[in-house]
Design an enzyme around this catalytic site. Sequence first.
Site, PDB file in Angstrom:
ATOM      1  N   CYS A   2      31.282  16.248  55.785  1.00 15.66           N
ATOM      2  CA  CYS A   2      30.237  16.892  55.054  1.00 15.66           C
ATOM      3  C   CYS A   2      30.203  16.104  53.787  1.00 15.66           C
ATOM      4  CB  CYS A   2      30.463  18.425  54.926  1.00 15.66           C
ATOM      5  SG  CYS A   2      30.669  19.320  56.552  1.00 15.66           S
ATOM      6  N   CYS A 246      41.324   9.074  54.208  1.00 15.87           N
ATOM      7  CA  CYS A 246      41.048   8.693  55.375  1.00 15.87           C
ATOM      8  C   CYS A 246      40.328   7.188  55.432  1.00 15.87           C
ATOM      9  CB  CYS A 246      39.639   9.718  55.801  1.00 15.87           C
ATOM     10  SG  CYS A 246      38.947   9.290  57.234  1.00 15.87           S
ATOM     11  N   CYS A 393      40.789  14.026  65.257  1.00 16.58           N
ATOM     12  CA  CYS A 393      40.952  14.007  63.700  1.00 16.58           C
ATOM     13  C   CYS A 393      41.061  15.764  63.700  1.00 16.58           C
ATOM     14  CB  CYS A 393      39.911  13.454  63.070  1.00 16.58           C
ATOM     15  SG  CYS A 393      40.074  13.675  61.294  1.00 16.58           S
ATOM     16  N   CYS A 443      45.482   7.550  55.704  1.00 16.73           N
ATOM     17  CA  CYS A 443      45.661   8.102  56.848  1.00 16.73           C
ATOM     18  C   CYS A 443      45.162   7.214  57.933  1.00 16.73           C
ATOM     19  CB  CYS A 443      45.175   9.537  57.025  1.00 16.73           C
ATOM     20  SG  CYS A 443      44.918  10.299  58.764  1.00 16.73           S
ATOM     21  N   CYS A 446      44.109   8.829  63.628  1.00 10.78           N
ATOM     22  CA  CYS A 446      43.155   8.552  64.862  1.00 10.78           C
ATOM     23  C   CYS A 446      43.509   7.627  65.543  1.00 10.78           C
ATOM     24  CB  CYS A 446      41.792   8.806  64.720  1.00 10.78           C
ATOM     25  SG  CYS A 446      41.174   7.868  63.145  1.00 10.78           S
TER      26      CYS A 446
HETATM   27  S1  SF4 Z   1      42.791  11.069  61.447  1.00 12.30           S
HETATM   28 FE1  SF4 Z   1      41.247   9.250  61.282  1.00 12.30          FE
HETATM   29  S2  SF4 Z   1      39.368  10.152  61.028  1.00 12.30           S
HETATM   30 FE2  SF4 Z   1      40.905  11.730  60.551  1.00 12.30          FE
HETATM   31  S3  SF4 Z   1      41.277  11.346  58.283  1.00 12.30           S
HETATM   32 FE3  SF4 Z   1      42.845  10.370  59.612  1.00 12.30          FE
HETATM   33  S4  SF4 Z   1      41.925   8.317  59.471  1.00 12.30           S
HETATM   34 FE4  SF4 Z   1      40.354   9.735  58.820  1.00 12.30          FE
END
Ligand code: SF4
Length: 456
Positions: A2, A246, A393, A443, A446
């Site tokens: 968002c 992210c 995610c 992160c 995914c």
């Molecule tokens: S899981 Fe993937 S989409 Fe979600 S925060 Fe981590 S890197 Fe980003």
Amino acid sequence: MCGIIGIYGNPEAARMAALGMFAEQHRGQESCGLAVSDGKVIHLYKSMGLVKEVFTDEVLKTLPGYIAVGHVRYPTKGAATKFNTQPHLVETLFGPSYALASNGDLVNYDQIRARLEAENVYFNSDNDGELLVKYLAWQIIAKNKDVVEAIRCLMKDIKGAYSCVFCTRKELYMFRDPLSIRPMIWGKNINGDVVVASESCVLDILDVNGRSEVPAAGIIEVNADGVKVIGNNPAQYRQQNHHSYCVFEHIYFSRPDSYHFGENVFEVREDIGRKLAEQDKGLEADCVVPVPDSANFMAVGYSAASGIPLSLGLIRNHYIGRTFIKPEQTIRDESVRQKFNVLPNFFKGKKVVLVDDSIVRGTTIRKIVRMIKLAGAEEIHLRIGSPAICYSCYYGIDTPHREELAANRYSLEEIKERIGVNSLKYLDMNSLRECLKEPDEYCYACFDGKYPLEKE
Ligand code: SF4
């Protein structure tokens, strides 16, 4: 995913916020809302639809005030309904009022909601923004905390990704989860108005010059006395001692003209393209074509590194929303057909390197490849600017079922066959890390399933 915005100090805060929300419309297109305080009353307006449809001149006239918090929504927690649309408002008749908008997703939503319900806190929606504002109101009203103490309690109790703007009738607060999963940047314009938003492209539109990221687990308070950067809550921050930005913000979500996590988004994408080209030594092709828009700069990087000319062979209709963030599969399919078209007489007999940012379900790219083949391409070599997405995610992106993900259902060879290309390569994880200045601060769950916060 968002987009949030907060404004303090401008007598036309609603108008300024709507302009900013328009610049981050790509982060959410289902609904939007604004809460605006004139110092006495917090006025709220929210509706399904795009910013330019919802915030007409007539509507903006009903939102007087100098403090605004706004939101563009892409549904993750709670369905695409007006009830779940942010900001959420808590109003008391003779006491305080609060409004909040957030970007992210909470991993212990159910536990915190049950705890608040046991304390007679009532909910009108399934949205995490409502949980956050009601948690704060409960801490302030029932537990006699001041706002900063309440936010610190929130950071201790509530787990997940949350970049938040929160206002009382006279103050604006911005705060962010200890891992800083979603971007959040703030600054002041030449008049001294404070602006905070999900992406720096919003600050550009609103003529904000100096800018800083909201610190991890940090709280910034803005009121008539000025701006107070309270900084991160040391106890909280020390617990994890690193960020989990992210990485997908760089790959796909953010606008290329944004800057966050210490990087220009377009430069990361160009580097990704260069890395893809390095993995492809010896490939002969006539042109490099991006799937617009997020792969544009990846194709620029690929072309520069390989010497294969860049061509904008695919044209995107910008009046259609992003296909990935449409919630229903049927709507997604329809959008793909309306969204892309090929240049006439361009692909005939050509060997094409087609560059896309990612494969989630694989529906969009299959249709695009079919279009390019029908246009006469001789060969299509698909290059993906991220590793294969194998995990869902939990931090603000709606991929709840692993079985929906192409890389989780099929082998590389099967995906290649299903999409119908001559070759398919993903960017490998090491190459992705080499595109980032601080690779350990991200992160990648995914891709590798290593979640920085487990879902509770
Ligand atoms: S899981 Fe993937 S989409 Fe979600 S925060 Fe981590 S890197 Fe980003």
